[in-house]
Design a protein around this motif. Sequence first.
Motif, mmCIF file in Angstrom:
data_model
loop_
_atom_site.group_PDB
_atom_site.id
_atom_site.type_symbol
_atom_site.label_atom_id
_atom_site.label_comp_id
_atom_site.label_asym_id
_atom_site.label_seq_id
_atom_site.Cartn_x
_atom_site.Cartn_y
_atom_site.Cartn_z
ATOM 1 N N SER A 58 0.688 -1.317 -0.214
ATOM 2 C CA SER A 58 0.034 -0.048 -0.108
ATOM 3 C C SER A 58 0.869 1.380 0.201
ATOM 4 O O SER A 58 0.481 2.310 0.070
ATOM 5 C CB SER A 58 -0.815 -0.009 1.139
ATOM 6 N N THR A 59 2.196 1.126 -0.214
ATOM 7 C CA THR A 59 2.944 2.422 -0.111
ATOM 8 C C THR A 59 2.866 3.318 -1.218
ATOM 9 O O THR A 59 2.740 4.509 -1.040
ATOM 10 C CB THR A 59 4.320 2.116 -0.112
ATOM 11 N N GLN A 60 2.173 2.674 -2.243
ATOM 12 C CA GLN A 60 2.035 3.541 -3.360
ATOM 13 C C GLN A 60 0.810 4.576 -3.433
ATOM 14 O O GLN A 60 0.621 5.626 -3.936
ATOM 15 C CB GLN A 60 1.427 2.696 -4.869
ATOM 16 N N TYR A 61 -0.189 4.185 -2.253
ATOM 17 C CA TYR A 61 -1.246 5.135 -1.827
ATOM 18 C C TYR A 61 -0.719 6.313 -1.162
ATOM 19 O O TYR A 61 -1.701 7.145 -0.966
ATOM 20 C CB TYR A 61 -2.382 4.227 -1.374
ATOM 21 N N VAL A 118 0.379 -0.001 8.718
ATOM 22 C CA VAL A 118 -0.953 0.382 8.184
ATOM 23 C C VAL A 118 -1.200 0.167 6.757
ATOM 24 O O VAL A 118 -0.375 0.217 5.949
ATOM 25 C CB VAL A 118 -0.808 2.320 8.474
ATOM 26 N N ASP A 119 -2.428 -0.395 6.536
ATOM 27 C CA ASP A 119 -2.754 -0.513 5.055
ATOM 28 C C ASP A 119 -3.460 0.621 4.596
ATOM 29 O O ASP A 119 -4.655 0.786 4.860
ATOM 30 C CB ASP A 119 -3.538 -1.784 5.062
ATOM 31 N N VAL A 120 -2.459 1.293 3.617
ATOM 32 C CA VAL A 120 -3.064 2.752 3.221
ATOM 33 C C VAL A 120 -4.294 2.729 2.609
ATOM 34 O O VAL A 120 -5.153 3.481 2.324
ATOM 35 C CB VAL A 120 -1.908 3.612 2.615
ATOM 36 N N GLN A 121 -4.337 1.674 1.579
ATOM 37 C CA GLN A 121 -5.348 1.331 0.751
ATOM 38 C C GLN A 121 -6.853 1.235 1.476
ATOM 39 O O GLN A 121 -7.838 1.897 1.106
ATOM 40 C CB GLN A 121 -5.108 0.459 -0.124
ATOM 41 N N LYS A 122 -6.939 0.389 2.199
ATOM 42 C CA LYS A 122 -8.214 -0.007 3.041
ATOM 43 C C LYS A 122 -8.628 1.178 3.790
ATOM 44 O O LYS A 122 -9.479 1.603 4.112
ATOM 45 C CB LYS A 122 -7.843 -1.203 3.952
#
Length: 195
Positions: A58-61, A118-122
Amino acid sequence: MNIKYWFSIVYLFTASICLSGCLFSSESQQAREVVNQFWQAVLNDDMDTAKNLTTWDSTQYLQFLNSKSVFAKRFETGEIKIDGTIAEVATLLYGGEKGDMAIPVRTVLVRNKDVWQVDVQKTMGSMVSGAMDAVADQLNIFMENGLKDLDSALSKSVDELNQSLKQGIDELKNELSSPPSSPVNPSPPSNGHAI
């Protein structure tokens, strides 16, 4: 011997409950610390720190969470729910001009080895939903205040119209109740014919 046996069972049971409580609170504390560090890094525009606290997938988000796009001025964390390797931390982001518009977010974490990330996408998915709710709430407040102002203005206009109509009716009553200033006597026709 029977008393020692029961005493040792009770002691072990109590110790295991205390130990599991400590482990759970430790897990909760670790998850909360990661969330606090993550959101503080986002608000400070420290994307390197935020990147170290996120899952690889999720780092791309993170590019969507830079401080210019996240209009929050501060944040608070609340209830933590842990289910295996997934944790959700109730988070409130405060944005708006005065920093008083609360946007509810579920910060989603994934346990990777021994570290919460942290799951940035969710998290962003819940952020969009929370932002929509916050905007709808602000719109409702705006509409409610606007309707109150409109209602007040209409009420004042209706009162003024009512007073004007009442005054007109009173004037008409006065005119109808007063006798004419000079009586009108029709003169008979000169040729003697009746009309």
